[in-house]
Each structure stands twice: as C-alpha cells, then as structure tokens.
Motif scaffolding. Structure first.
Motif, short mmCIF file in Angstrom:
data_model
loop_
_atom_site.label_atom_id
_atom_site.label_comp_id
_atom_site.label_asym_id
_atom_site.label_seq_id
_atom_site.Cartn_x
_atom_site.Cartn_y
_atom_site.Cartn_z
N LEU A 167 11.86 7.81 -7.71
CA LEU A 167 12.72 6.83 -7.05
C LEU A 167 12.18 5.41 -7.20
CD1 LEU A 167 13.67 8.76 -3.81
CD2 LEU A 167 15.27 7.90 -5.53
N LEU A 168 10.88 5.29 -7.44
CA LEU A 168 10.25 3.97 -7.57
C LEU A 168 9.84 3.69 -9.01
CD1 LEU A 168 8.00 4.16 -4.37
CD2 LEU A 168 10.30 3.21 -4.58
N SER A 169 10.45 4.40 -9.94
CA SER A 169 10.03 4.31 -11.34
C SER A 169 10.30 2.95 -11.97
CB SER A 169 10.72 5.40 -12.16
OG SER A 169 12.13 5.21 -12.16
N THR B 245 2.39 -9.63 -2.80
CA THR B 245 2.54 -10.10 -1.42
C THR B 245 2.39 -11.61 -1.38
OG1 THR B 245 0.18 -9.78 -0.93
CG2 THR B 245 1.66 -7.94 -0.46
N LYS B 246 3.16 -12.21 -0.50
CA LYS B 246 3.07 -13.66 -0.28
C LYS B 246 2.86 -13.88 1.21
CE LYS B 246 5.89 -15.15 -4.22
NZ LYS B 246 4.84 -15.95 -4.86
N GLY B 247 1.62 -14.15 1.58
CA GLY B 247 1.30 -14.30 2.99
C GLY B 247 1.36 -12.96 3.70
N GLU B 248 1.53 -13.01 5.01
CA GLU B 248 1.51 -11.81 5.83
C GLU B 248 2.86 -11.09 5.88
OE1 GLU B 248 -1.32 -10.61 7.99
OE2 GLU B 248 -2.13 -11.67 6.24
N ASP B 249 3.94 -11.83 5.56
CA ASP B 249 5.25 -11.25 5.85
C ASP B 249 6.22 -11.24 4.68
OD1 ASP B 249 5.73 -13.94 5.68
OD2 ASP B 249 6.77 -14.11 7.61
N GLU B 250 5.78 -11.51 3.47
CA GLU B 250 6.69 -11.46 2.32
C GLU B 250 6.13 -10.55 1.24
OE1 GLU B 250 8.37 -14.93 0.64
OE2 GLU B 250 8.72 -15.90 2.58
N VAL B 251 7.01 -9.75 0.67
CA VAL B 251 6.64 -8.87 -0.42
C VAL B 251 7.68 -9.01 -1.52
CG1 VAL B 251 7.81 -6.91 0.68
CG2 VAL B 251 6.08 -6.48 -1.07
N VAL B 252 7.20 -9.08 -2.77
CA VAL B 252 8.09 -9.25 -3.92
C VAL B 252 7.89 -8.07 -4.87
CG1 VAL B 252 8.79 -10.72 -5.84
CG2 VAL B 252 7.92 -11.76 -3.72
N PHE B 253 8.98 -7.43 -5.22
CA PHE B 253 8.95 -6.31 -6.15
C PHE B 253 9.40 -6.81 -7.52
CE2 PHE B 253 9.82 -4.67 -1.92
CZ PHE B 253 8.87 -3.67 -1.79
N HIS B 254 8.49 -6.77 -8.47
CA HIS B 254 8.82 -7.13 -9.84
C HIS B 254 9.16 -5.85 -10.59
CE1 HIS B 254 7.40 -11.22 -9.17
NE2 HIS B 254 6.31 -10.71 -8.61
N LEU B 255 10.38 -5.75 -11.07
CA LEU B 255 10.86 -4.51 -11.68
C LEU B 255 10.66 -4.54 -13.19
CD1 LEU B 255 14.14 -4.04 -9.61
CD2 LEU B 255 11.79 -3.38 -9.04
N ALA B 256 10.32 -3.38 -13.74
CA ALA B 256 10.10 -3.27 -15.18
C ALA B 256 11.40 -3.39 -15.96
CB ALA B 256 9.41 -1.94 -15.49
N SER B 257 12.49 -3.06 -15.30
CA SER B 257 13.81 -3.18 -15.91
C SER B 257 14.82 -3.45 -14.80
CB SER B 257 14.18 -1.91 -16.68
OG SER B 257 14.15 -0.79 -15.82
N PRO B 258 15.94 -4.04 -15.11
CA PRO B 258 16.93 -4.33 -14.08
C PRO B 258 17.34 -3.08 -13.33
CG PRO B 258 17.48 -5.49 -16.10
CD PRO B 258 16.37 -4.56 -16.44
N PHE C 66 0.82 -1.20 0.00
CA PHE C 66 0.00 0.00 0.00
C PHE C 66 0.86 1.26 0.00
CE2 PHE C 66 -1.58 3.39 2.81
CZ PHE C 66 -2.69 3.82 2.09
N SER C 67 1.88 1.27 0.84
CA SER C 67 2.70 2.46 1.01
C SER C 67 3.45 2.84 -0.26
CB SER C 67 3.69 2.25 2.17
OG SER C 67 3.00 2.00 3.37
N LEU C 68 4.07 1.86 -0.89
CA LEU C 68 4.84 2.17 -2.10
C LEU C 68 3.94 2.44 -3.30
CD1 LEU C 68 7.04 0.90 -0.19
CD2 LEU C 68 8.24 0.29 -2.29
N GLU C 69 2.83 1.72 -3.40
CA GLU C 69 1.91 2.00 -4.50
C GLU C 69 1.26 3.37 -4.33
OE1 GLU C 69 -0.78 -1.32 -4.72
OE2 GLU C 69 0.57 -2.42 -6.09
N ARG C 70 1.08 3.79 -3.09
CA ARG C 70 0.52 5.11 -2.82
C ARG C 70 1.43 6.21 -3.38
NH1 ARG C 70 1.38 8.78 1.38
NH2 ARG C 70 -0.42 10.18 1.72
N VAL C 71 2.72 6.08 -3.17
CA VAL C 71 3.68 7.07 -3.69
C VAL C 71 3.59 7.14 -5.21
CG1 VAL C 71 6.13 7.65 -3.91
CG2 VAL C 71 5.25 6.77 -1.74
N ARG C 72 3.52 5.98 -5.83
CA ARG C 72 3.47 5.94 -7.29
C ARG C 72 2.14 6.45 -7.83
NH1 ARG C 72 3.98 0.38 -9.03
NH2 ARG C 72 4.78 1.13 -11.02
N ASN C 73 1.05 6.14 -7.16
CA ASN C 73 -0.28 6.57 -7.63
C ASN C 73 -0.47 8.08 -7.47
OD1 ASN C 73 -0.99 3.96 -8.31
ND2 ASN C 73 -1.96 3.54 -6.34
#
Length: 531
Positions: free
Chosen positions: A142-144, A151-164, A125-132
């Motif tokens: 910075l998050l471009s 999210t994977k469960g309660e405690d894992e988050v995965v960031f899929h990047l558009a480019s390396p 929520f926090s990072l998507e809020r900045v981008r939105n």
C-alpha cells in the motif's frame, strides 16, 4: 414491515443504508453503559501469523476493524463515505500538479494514549517501519509508491512519491499508515500478540484464549484529538465461532449488535419474519468473492484450464442458491458500483457453456476430466462458504470436463498455506482498503501483491502506475478497462459475486446505520444508547 431509506450521503454512487424495522422494545441495551457488538471475524496468533494486530502486518478486515478504533491515521473516510478527510492531520494535500509530493500538517495537541506527544517524526517512523519490515502479508504494498519521507519541524511531514499516485490520500487512511509509538513498536521487527497502542478514539484490552482473540474491550480515549466524535464510553467487540452462535446471543440480549458476518438465512428470516426488539439494517457493500489460482501449480498452469472454468461457472446459480438477495453475480474484479467497471468475463465467455469450455480444453490439447482440488476457509467469510463450494464442485463435475474435490480449513492455517503456494485453486474474499478501482486491481496484479501470486502481467504492471497519474479517477477508465480484459484472458483470479452487508441491532441502540461504511470498516464510535 416498514422500510425506510435513511437520508445519508451516497458512497461512490451506492444507495444509502436501508432500515427494516423489526419491532420495538423499551428494554435498555448495552448493559451498564457498555455496548456489545458481535462478530465472527477470527483473529489467531501463531507461527504463520505472529503479529495479527501490528499495522506493519495486519491486512484483513477483522484486524483492521480493531486497528481503526485504536490507531490514528493522517486521513480517514468521513461519515457517509466520500473522499478521505484529515484525521490526525489538520490539513493534507498535493503540493504539485503531478501527484508526486504530498504534505500534511498535524493537529496541535496530538498525543498517544499514554500522554507521549506525537510529532512528524512519529509519522515518518511509523510508515517507514511498515516498509522496512515488509511483511509477507502484502501490507507494505500500500505504501509502494513512497520514495522518501521528509519532516519539516515538529508538525509537518512531506511524502515524496517515486511515481504519481492520485490514490495516496486513500492509502494514508488505511491502518497500514497508522501512527504508532516507538516505545511499544520496534522499527525493525513486528510486535507479536494482540495488544495495540495508539492515539485513536479508543484504548483497548484484548482477551485471548488458546492464542485466539475472544473479545476486545474498547474504552474511550479521553486524550484523543481528531476528526471523530465518540458517542459512547465503552464498546465490547465479542468474537463468535459462527453466525448461529452470534444470532442466539442477540436474541438472548447478550449482545446489542450483530455484524460481520450474518448468514444469508438469518438475513432472510429477519426480512420475512421480523422479531420484536431487533432491527435489520442493509448497507451498501463493496465486497467481492473470487477463486484464485497458483498459476505455477501443474494442474492450473495452463491458462486454458482456468479459462475453461471461467466458461463453466454459473455465478447466477451460486448467488441465487447460496446467498439469495444478498449477492449478485460478478464478471470483473472491479464491482459494478465502482467507476471503470466492465463485464470483461461475460463479454469473453458469455453464459455458462460446457461446449465452450470443452472447445477451450481441446484446443490446448488438455485431456478431460481435469483433476482439481478447491480449497476454502471455514471460518472467514460466513456460513455460506461451504455451500458455495459444494455448488461450484457440482457445476464443474457435472460438465464431465473436471473431477473436483473440495477441502476446507480454518483461516489461521488456510492463509499460511495459501501464501506458501500449497493450493492450486482457492476461494477468497476482498473487502476494499478504499473505494477506488485501483484497490481491486493492484492488490492482485502488482508486485508484492496480497495473494503472493506467481502470476505476472508485464502489461498490467505498466498500466497500474499510468492509472495513478489521473487525479480525475474517471479519466483512468481506459487503463482499468484494459486491465480487466487482461484478467479475463489470463484468469489469475475468477470473480464470482459481490455482496451487500447487513447488521442486526437491538432497539435502543442508535447509530447502527453508520456502523459499517462501504468498505466494511467498523466505526464503533457511531453507536450510542441514546441516553
């Protein structure tokens, strides 16, 4: 005067802080257990800056130095500097060889200060809020490189990047990636005013007068779970109108620490005439100062005008006459103590030369003198700024190639006008978000840049993502070399000098040598009274 080099890890090849012992005192500091820190960083709320402390908007050192105490990030800079390490996260790392997938596992027991549990959904929520929200201050840039957040469960988050993006761990250590509570922060609009709520080492109470922050009282957050050890119970960050008022408060004992920005004269005096009970600490710094151009403005649209200025400006005179030993001439956006630095401006223009500048203007059929107005902020970068622009004005006018006037304005109106494109030429400072050459290039040249600049280099914008592919940052030197040469040729910005940083501390306060890291981040948790 005793000089002692402190045995601390170096930051990107810089020297460790140096302590100048200016006397001793048996007086207790901190007043009732509260350590008082002075600053001249001004924060104001208004039409042009409605939410100065919202992580989705804030993009300056003063605001970030409040946020870093109160809002937690997945990663952070470790003591003494170096690669970022987990903070709110238990572990983080790339899950592929191409730096396009980044996974973090949260620490157990994380809660906001109000007791609300923090989950992976809160991070998303926090990072998507900045981008939105995508505020015009440039924070979202910075998050471009983020494509999607999973999210994977309660405690894992995965960031899929558009480019390396090998710099992504650094970006997760900035307040732009701060974790905020849905109870206090709307996902689609900014939180106006000065209140900050998070899960960081401190809670905060803001004191405001006339829509300006006058002080912040930070109280230790007893529910904090993270990588930081908090060495005090309460710190007051007190805002002063200028360095002189802050210095007077230090001498009187009203504050315990004088930090950003001490004036060059104060630093020189404490070095040459030590005062009993006050220690001056010199720290490595990565800040730079530069002139920036609205390349759409008629007076500087032709790059020959900008190139002529680059050929004329005497950086050594500015550094020597205005800042003394606290500044060094800079011939690139990337400072000399960061990897991939190249003296591109010196290589292209050499020593200051009226003849060379005249030749550049003549070749472009530009009639001299060129009339220009230079703008600067009166309350942002320290007491030397006005004098710096006086020297710049004299240098340019003495050539007879320019007719220059200068005008200063308070930051609250200056920044609004600058983003709007009102100024043809203006002075700015840059304190890096993280110590990587990318952070001296992308915020100025990439899409959605910090300056809101109309300048576009298609070549540079192609090189930026190429440089981020390199997990070994030294391997990206070729791309950064090319981009520094592009800047020297097109001159959308004109680097002037890079600085050191200093603080003054009353005897009895410990941890001053760790108060500021190389990126000028305040680490208030390092201070203690030694009791």
């Amino acid at each position: 005067m005793n000089r002692k080099t402190l045995a601390l890890p170096a930051v990107v090849g810089l020297l460790a802080p140096v302590l100048v012992a200016c006397g001793d005192s048996g007086d207790d500091a901190g007043g009732g257990g509260t350590i008082v820190v002075g600053t001249t960083d001004q924060l104001a709320a208004g039409k042009g800056s409605p939410a100065p402390l919202d992580p989705a908007y804030a993009y300056d050192t003063g605001a970030w130095n409040v946020l870093r105490q109160t809002v937690q990030t997945l990663m952070h800079a470790p003591r003494g500097g170096g690669q970022p390490v987990p903070e709110a996260a238990e572990s983080c790392g790339f899950t592929d060889n191409s730096s396009e997938s980044y996974r973090c596992k949260l620490r157990s027991g994380l809660t906001f200060a109000d007791g609300t549990e923090i989950t992976a959904e809160d991070v998303k929520f926090s990072l998507e809020r900045v981008r939105n929200i995508n505020a015009d201050n440039g924070t979202a840039a910075l998050l471009s490189t983020v494509d999607t957040i999973e999210t994977k469960g309660e405690d894992e988050v995965v960031f899929h990047l558009a480019s390396p993006d090998a710099t992504f761990p650094y970006k997760l250590s900035t307040p732009a990636a701060g974790i905020v509570n849905k109870k206090q922060y709307d996902g689609k609009k900014l939180r106006e005013g000065f209140q900050v709520d998070g899960s960081g080492p401190y809670t905060m109470k803001a004191h405001v007068a006339d829509d300006k922050l006058t002080k912040v009282v930070f109280s230790r957050n007893d529910s904090y779970t993270g990588d930081v050890e908090v060495r005090n119970k309460k710190v007051e960050l007190r805002v002063f109108p200028d360095a002189a008022a802050m210095g007077e408060a230090l001498e009187k004992g009203d504050i315990d620490v004088m930090t950003r920005e001490m004036s060059p004269s104060q630093i020189k005096e404490l070095e040459e005439k030590p005062k009993k009970g006050i220690d001056l600490i010199e720290m490595p710094g990565l800040s730079i100062r530069y002139l920036a151009f609205n390349t759409d403005h008629p007076s500087v649209k032709d790059k020959a005008v900008r190139q002529a200025m680059a050929a004329l400006v005497d950086r050594g005179q500015i550094a020597g006459q205005v800042y003394g030993a606290t500044a060094e001439p800079l011939y690139s956006l990337i400072p000399a103590n960061i990897g991939a630095h190249k003296n591109s401006f010196y290589n292209q223009y050499g020593e200051p030369s009226v003849a060379k500048a005249a030749k550049i203007l003549k070749k472009a059929n530009i009639k001299a003198p060129v009339e220009l107005k230079l703008h600067y902020t009166t309350d942002r970068y320290g007491a030397g700024t006005a004098r710096e622009f006086e020297v710049l004005q004299k240098q340019l006018n003495a050539s007879k190639l320019f007719s220059v006037t200068v005008q200063g304005a308070e930051w609250s109106s200056f920044r609004t006008a600058q983003k709007r494109g009102d100024y043809p030429v203006y002075g700015m400072g840059w304190f890096p978000d993280f110590p990587d050459p990318d952070n001296y290039i992308a915020p100025f040249l990439d899409k959605g840049n910090f300056l809101n600049s109309p300048y576009v280099s298609a070549e540079a914008r192609a090189l930026i993502p190429q440089s981020r592919r390199q997990a070994d940052r030294g391997a990206a030197s070729k791309e950064f070399t090319q981009m520094q040469d592009i800047v020297a040729t097109d001159v959308p910005v004109l680097p002037l000098w890079q600085g050191k940083q200093h603080i003054a501390v009353r005897s009895g306060i410990q941890g001053g040598e760790l108060l500021l890291n190389a990126s000028s981040d305040l680490q208030l948790w390092e201070l203690s009274t030694g009791k």
